[in-house]
Write a protein that holds these residues in place. Structure first.
Motif, PDB file in Angstrom:
ATOM      1  N   ARG A 160       0.829  -1.208   0.000  1.00 61.02           N
ATOM      2  CA  ARG A 160       0.000   0.000   0.000  1.00 61.02           C
ATOM      3  C   ARG A 160       0.865   1.261   0.000  1.00 61.02           C
ATOM      4  NH1 ARG A 160      -1.908  -0.518   4.612  1.00 61.02           N
ATOM      5  NH2 ARG A 160      -0.722   1.148   5.634  1.00 61.02           N
ATOM      6  N   GLU A 161       1.940   1.232   0.795  1.00 65.40           N
ATOM      7  CA  GLU A 161       2.782   2.426   0.933  1.00 65.40           C
ATOM      8  C   GLU A 161       3.677   2.674  -0.276  1.00 65.40           C
ATOM      9  OE1 GLU A 161       4.845   1.959   4.602  1.00 65.40           O
ATOM     10  OE2 GLU A 161       3.138   2.607   5.822  1.00 65.40           O
ATOM     11  N   SER A 216       2.389   5.796  -1.423  1.00 68.52           N
ATOM     12  CA  SER A 216       2.222   6.860  -0.426  1.00 68.52           C
ATOM     13  C   SER A 216       2.671   8.212  -0.978  1.00 68.52           C
ATOM     14  CB  SER A 216       3.038   6.527   0.831  1.00 68.52           C
ATOM     15  OG  SER A 216       2.996   7.604   1.741  1.00 68.52           O
ATOM     16  N   GLN A 217       1.993   9.253  -0.527  1.00 65.66           N
ATOM     17  CA  GLN A 217       2.380  10.602  -0.937  1.00 65.66           C
ATOM     18  C   GLN A 217       3.606  11.105  -0.181  1.00 65.66           C
ATOM     19  OE1 GLN A 217      -0.985  13.224  -0.636  1.00 65.66           O
ATOM     20  NE2 GLN A 217      -1.970  12.422  -2.484  1.00 65.66           N
ATOM     21  N   GLU A 241       7.919   7.335   3.314  1.00 71.34           N
ATOM     22  CA  GLU A 241       7.169   6.084   3.356  1.00 71.34           C
ATOM     23  C   GLU A 241       7.307   5.312   2.052  1.00 71.34           C
ATOM     24  OE1 GLU A 241       3.121   6.764   4.400  1.00 71.34           O
ATOM     25  OE2 GLU A 241       3.566   7.183   6.517  1.00 71.34           O
ATOM     26  N   ARG A 242       7.274   6.040   0.933  1.00 73.69           N
ATOM     27  CA  ARG A 242       7.385   5.375  -0.368  1.00 73.69           C
ATOM     28  C   ARG A 242       8.773   4.730  -0.524  1.00 73.69           C
ATOM     29  NH1 ARG A 242       4.991   7.247  -6.152  1.00 73.69           N
ATOM     30  NH2 ARG A 242       3.276   7.866  -4.783  1.00 73.69           N
TER      31      ARG A 242
END
Length: 905
Positions: free
Chosen positions: A526-527, A530-531, A535-536
C-alpha cells in the motif's frame, strides 16, 4: 551490504547531494507512469540472462553511467557438459582467508570481478521438474512463489485468530510414477521439543554468529553426539569410538541438553563461572639466513627484522599473481613497507651504507620466494614420523586453549589462535588489499573471565590490555585489528551450547515472523503509492529486501571503509532502469564483492525507482535519501519485537523450504533419488532467495572427471555383456543385437585412451602396494622385497594390456571369473546400471548447483530442523546432508525434533 553487522540506531551522515522532495505530487506520479508489459517475465525473480523487454535504457541512466553495463552471456546449454573448451574458468583463485574454512559454498560466495561467469538466469538454471509441460522455469517458480506467499498470508491470519493453519497439499505414499502429489489434510502441528519462542522484553540483543562459516578442520568436542535415530547403547558406542581431542579429560562428560533445560529468568546473563587459558599467539619471526636478501636495483640490502618480515610477506606469495600483480595491492604494500623502513632505520648495503628505496619496480623478491618455497617443499617432503611428531607437539601446545569451563561445563573454544601478521588480501576489490596486518601483541588483548577464575598468564615480558568479568558477553578475548579497525573476538566453537542457542533464537525469530508477514507485505504494498516520500522509499526498500534477498546495508563512514552498499545505501549509479520493468543492480556488496543482477519488478516499484533517480540527482547521490537502515529496522520492530531486515532472508528460505518439502511425493525411491529430491528443493530455495555464486574454477574439470567415470562404467557394462555372449552366443538372438551395442559416447578413440588409463592405473596400484609393504617391512626390521619382485607383479598389468589389444582386434571379450554364467553377468550388469544411474544423478545435481549456493541456504538460512524432518520422513541418514561438523553444530535440531517427522517451520 557492508561487512559490518551493527544496526546502530544513530544514523550517520548521508551524502550531501541532491535529495528527493518530502512529498510526492500527483503530477510526479503521472510523469513517471509508463507502459507496462504484461507479457514479460514475472516480477519478483532474477532474470539476468532472460530477454530484456522494452527499448533502450532510460536517458536518466545513460547520462550517469560513463561506462557500458556488463553484457550478459549467451544462454548456456541445459545439458550436462563435461568439458569446457573455453578458458573462462582459468581466473585467478580468491585470496585465502585466515579465518575458518567454509563448510560449503557460502551465500556470500565471491563473484570475482575477473571471473567471466555471472549468477544464473531463471531460464538457465536447469531444475528437474515432475511435469512435462513447456512452461518456462521462470513462470513455474513465480507461480510457486506466489502460491507460497498466499499460503503464508492465510497461515498468518489463522495464527492470529488462534485457529488451525489452513490445509496445505500433503502427499501420501504412492506406488505409481505420477509425481503429482495427492491432497491430504495437514497433520496437526506437533511440539518441536524445544521451548517455544516467547516475547523477549528486557532481553539484551545477541549478535548471532550463525552466519559465520564453520571450520572444516575443527574437531568435534568429545560429546558423542548421536544421530536422530540412535539405538540403545548407540550413544555410548559413539562416545567410545570418538577420538579424544588434546586436553580431553579422562572421564566423558554428560552431554548438556540445553534445549531440554528450563528457560532462564534472565536471558542476558550468559554465564556464572568462566575459566579459560586465554589465546595462543603465533611464533615469533625467524630472520632470513645471511645469503638470502631482498634486492634493490640489482643489489642485496640488509633490513631490520621487522622490515625484513614485511618483505618476506610479499616475497613468499609471488606465486599468487592475482595479488602481487594487482596495482592496488602493490601500492598499499609499498606504502606500508616504506613506513617500516622509516621506523626501523631503513635499508643498508653490504658496506653498511644507507640505501634509499623509492621505486617499487626496482625491488626483487625472487631470492626470498625461492627460499620460502624451498622451506615449504621440504616441509611437505618430511617423513610420516616427522609429520606425526610435529602434529603431536602442536596439539600438546594447543591443548590448554582448546577448551574452557563455562558454568562448570567443558566447552570447546572456536578460534583461540591469534591471527599471524601478513598482508591483507580481502575479498573482491577491497581498497586496502596489500596493507600490512600487524602482529597482535598481548598489550592489545582484553581478557573476559570469571571473577574467581585464574587469569591466564601473558607471554613473558608482556601484559594484557585489560581483564574484565562481563557475564553478559559470550566472548573470551578481544582485540582490534589495524586494517579496518574491526574487533576480533575469541568465541566458543560452533557446536557449543551458546552458539546453538543463538542459532535456535535466530530461527525461532524467523518462525515468529509467520504471524505478521501478511500485514507487513500488505502495508508496504500500500505504501508503495504513499504521498510521503519517506514512506514510499521505505516501502520500496522493503519490497526489494523481501523479494530479492538484498541486504539492508549499514551506515558507515565511507572515508574509512570500503565503498560497499546495501539496499538502503544504494547510489544513483548502482541501478539501471530499462522500460517497462527491468532493474539492473551493479554495485560492490558485502566484503567488496561485486553484486550484479537483473530483475523484473512490479510496475509501481519500477515507477518509484525512476522517481528516486529523478533529476537533478546524479552520480554519488543516494537512491533512498530519506531512509536509513536504522529507521527501517525501527519500523519493522513495530510489527514484531526484534524484527530486522535480515530476518526476512531466514524466513523466506525456511518457509519456502518447508512448503516445498510438504509437497514431496513419498514414492519408492533409491537413496540417491531421495538426496537429489532434497537438493532440488534446496536449489529452488536458493534461486527464489537469490543465493548465488560464481562457477568454481575447478568445476568443469570435476564434471569432466565425473563424466569419464560414468563412461568408464558404461565401458565396463559393455565388456560384461560381451562376456555374456562368450558364455552363450545365443543370447544375442534372445536379447537382440541392440542390447550388446556400445553406447554412442564410447568412441574408439576414447576406448583406447581408457584402456591405457586402466593399464597405467593397475601399474600404479601394484607399485604403491609394493612400496607400502616395503615400508612396513623396514619399520619392523625385516629385509625389503627385491626389485625383481616388483617386476614380477607388474606382469599382471602387462597381461591386462595384452588382453585389451586382443579384444580390440577380435571384437570379442573372454569371460572372466570362476564359474561364469549368464545369470552372474546379468546380475553384474544390473549392479553397474544402478551405479551409472546414481552417478548420473550426482552429475546432474552437481552441474545444477554450480551457480547456486546450496550450502549457504542449508547452513545459514534454512532451519536445520527441516532437514532433520526430511531425513526422518524419507528414511535418509542425516549424514547425507550434514557433515560431522554440522551435526555437532545442529545437535540441538537433531535431538529436539527426535523421531517427529511432522514438525513444521
Amino acid at each position: 551490504m557492508s561487512s559490518s553487522g551493527s544496526d546502530d540506531d544513530m544514523p550517520l551522515a548521508r551524502s550531501n547531494g541532491h535529495k528527493s522532495a518530502t512529498k510526492v505530487s500527483p503530477a510526479d506520479d503521472r510523469a513517471m507512469a509508463k507502459s507496462h508489459s504484461k507479457n514479460g517475465p514475472p516480477p519478483g525473480l532474477s532474470i539476468r540472462n532472460g530477454p530484456v523487454h522494452g527499448g533502450e535504457p532510460m536517458d536518466v541512466d545513460s547520462a550517469a553511467n560513463g561506462t557500458a553495463k556488463r553484457k550478459s552471456r549467451a544462454s548456456i546449454d541445459k545439458r550436462i557438459s563435461y568439458k569446457d573448451e573455453s578458458d573462462s574458468d582459468d581466473g585467478a583463485p580468491l585470496a585465502k582467508r585466515q579465518k575458518h574454512k567454509v563448510e560449503d559454498d557460502s551465500d556470500d560466495e565471491p563473484i570475482s570481478r575477473k571471473a567471466s561467469k555471472l549468477p544464473p538466469s531463471i531460464y538457465e538454471t536447469a531444475l528437474p521438474d515432475s511435469s512435462d509441460d513447456d512452461q518456462p522455469l521462470g513462470a513455474k517458480l513465480a507461480k510457486k512463489k506466489a502460491s507460497i506467499e498466499k499460503q503464508a498470508a492465510q497461515e498468518a491470519k489463522a495464527i492470529r485468530a488462534n485457529k488451525p493453519a489452513p490445509k496445505a497439499r500433503k502427499v501420501v505414499k504412492e506406488e505409481s510414477d505420477d509425481d503429482e502429489p495427492l491432497a491430504k489434510p495437514k497433520a496437526k502441528r506437533q511440539s518441536n521439543g524445544v521451548a517455544s519462542a516467547k516475547k523477549t522484553n528486557g532481553v539484551k540483543k545477541i549478535e548471532s554468529d550463525s552466519d559465520e562459516p564453520i571450520s572444516k578442520k575443527a574437531k568435534p568436542a568429545p560429546k558423542g553426539k548421536a544421530t536422530p535415530t540412535p539405538k540403545k547403547g548407540a550413544k555410548a558406542a559413539a562416545k567410545k569410538e570418538e577420538s579424544a581431542d588434546p586436553g580431553d579429560e579422562e572421564e566423558e562428560e554428560e552431554e548438556y541438553r540445553w534445549w531440554d533445560a528450563p528457560k532462564k529468568e534472565d536471558d542476558s546473563i550468559k554465564w556464572n563461572t568462566l575459566e579459560h587459558s586465554g589465546v595462543l599467539f603465533p611464533p615469533p619471526y625467524e630472520p632470513l639466513p645471511k645469503h638470502v636478501r631482498l634486492h634493490y636495483d640489482g643489489k642485496p640490502v640488509h633490513l631490520h627484522p621487522e622490515a625484513e618480515e614485511v618483505a618476506v610477506f610479499f616475497g613468499s606469495m609471488l606465486h599468487s599473481t592475482q595479488n602481487v600483480e594487482n596495482p592496488v595491492f602493490q601500492k598499499n604494500f609499498f606504502g606500508d613497507f616504506q613506513e617500516y623502513l622509516k621506523t626501523t632505520g631503513g635499508a643498508k648495503d653490504r658496506d653498511g651504507n644507507k640505501v634509499t628505496i623509492k621505486a617499487f619496480e626496482k625491488l626483487d623478491f625472487k631470492h626470498i620466494f625461492e627460499y620460502t618455497k624451498g622451506l615449504s617443499e621440504a616441509k611437505k617432503a618430511r617423513s610420516k614420523e616427522e609429520k606425526k611428531a610435529e602434529k603431536e607437539a602442536r596439539e600438546k601446545a594447543e591443548a590448554p586453549y582448546m577448551y574452557c569451563k563455562w558454568d562448570g561445563r567443558k566447552e570447546k573454544v572456536g578460534n583461540f589462535r591469534v591471527e599471524p601478521p601478513g598482508l591483507f588480501r580481502g575479498r573482491g576489490d577491497h581498497p586496502k588489499t596489500g596493507k600490512v596486518k600487524k602482529r597482535v601483541m598481548p598489550e592489545q588483548v582484553t581478557i573476559n573471565i570469571g571473577k574467581d577464575a585464574k587469569v591466564p598468564t601473558p607471554p613473558a615480558g608482556h601484559k594484557w590490555k585489560t581483564v574484565q568479568h562481563d557475564n553478559k558477553a559470550t566472548w573470551l578475548a578481544m582485540w582490534q585489528e589495524n586494517i579496518n579497525g574491526n574487533y576480533k573476538y575469541v568465541m566458543l566453537a560452533a557446536n557449543s551450547a551458546v552458539k546453538g542457542q543463538a542459532d535456535f533464537k535466530k530461527f525461532e525469530k524467523a518462525r515468529a515472523l509467520k504471524k505478521y508477514i501478511d500485514r507487513i507485505r500488505k502495508d508496504y504494498t500500500r505504501e508503495l503509492k504513499s504521498q510521503l516520500m519517506a514512506e514510499r522509499q521505505r516501502a520500496t526498500a522493503m519490497y526489494l529486501i523481501d523479494r530479492f534477498a538484498l541486504r539492508a546495508g549499514n551506515e558507515k563512514d565511507t572515508d574509512n571503509e570500503a565503498d560497499t552498499a546495501g539496499c538502503c545505501s544504494l547510489k544513483y549509479e548502482h541501478i539501471t532502469l530499462k522500460e517497462p520493468d527491468i532493474v539492473i543492480f551493479d554495485f560492490l556488496g558485502k566484503d567488496s564483492i561485486r553484486f550484479y543482477d537483473e530483475v523484473t519488478v512490479d510496475k509501481q516499484v519500477f515507477k518509484n525507482l525512476k522517481m528516486f533517480k529523478k533529476a537533478p540527482k546524479t552520480t554519488g547521490d543516494d537512491i533512498f535519501d530519506r531512509l536509513t537502515t536504522s529507521q527501517l529496522n525501527k519500523h519493522l520492530s513495530s510489527y514484531m519485537q526484534g524484527l530486522t531486515a535480515k530476518v526476512f532472508r531466514t524466513y523466506n528460505a525456511s518457509y519456502t523450504m518447508s512448503k516445498l518439502l510438504q509437497e514431496l511425493p513419498q514414492q519408492n525411491l533409491t537413496m540417491a533419488e531421495k538426496v537429489k529430491l532434497y537438493n532440488d528443493c534446496n536449489r529452488k530455495v536458493a534461486i527464489l532467495c537469490n543465493h548465488k555464486r560464481t562457477v568454481g574454477a575447478s568445476h568443469e574439470a570435476q564434471m569432466e572427471k565425473l563424466g569419464d567415470r560414468i563412461k568408464g562404467l558404461k565401458y565396463q557394462k559393455w565388456r560384461t555383456k560381451m562376456m555374456m555372449l562368450d558364455v552363450d552366443p545365443k543370447q544375442k538372438k534372445r536379447k537382440g543385437a541392440e542390447y550388446f551395442e556400445k553406447d554412442e559416447d564410447l568412441t574408439e578413440e576414447w576406448v583406447l585412451k581408457h584402456q591405457a588409463f586402466l593399464v597405467e592405473e593397475e601399474r600404479l596400484k601394484i607399485t604403491k602396494k609394493f612400496e607400502k609393504e616395503n615400508e612396513k617391512r623396514q619399520a619392523e626390521g625385516e629385509k625389503p622385497h627385491p626389485e625383481k619382485e616388483l617386476k614380477e607383479r607388474l606382469k599382471a598389468a602387462n597381461e591386462l594390456e595384452a588382453k585389451f589389444k586382443k579384444e580390440n582386434k577380435s571384437k570379442k571379450v573372454e569371460a572372466e571369473g570362476k564359474g561364469p554364467t549368464v545369470e552372474k553377468f546379468e546380475a553384474a550388469v544390473k549392479k553397474i546400471e544402478d551405479r551409472i544411474h546414481n552417478m548420473e544423478l550426482q552429475a546432474a545435481d552437481k552441474d545444477g548447483n554450480k551457480e547456486v549456493a546450496l550450502g549457504t541456504s542449508k547452513i545459514n538460512y534454512i532451519d536445520p530442523r527441516l532437514t532433520v524432518v526430511f531425513s526422518k520422513k524419507f528414511d535418509v541418514p542425516i549424514e547425507k546432508f550434514f557433515s560431522k561438523t554440522l551435526r555437532d553444530k545442529f545437535n540441538w535440531a537433531i535431538h529436539s525434533v527426535g523421531d517427529d517427522s511432522t514438525w513444521e517451520f
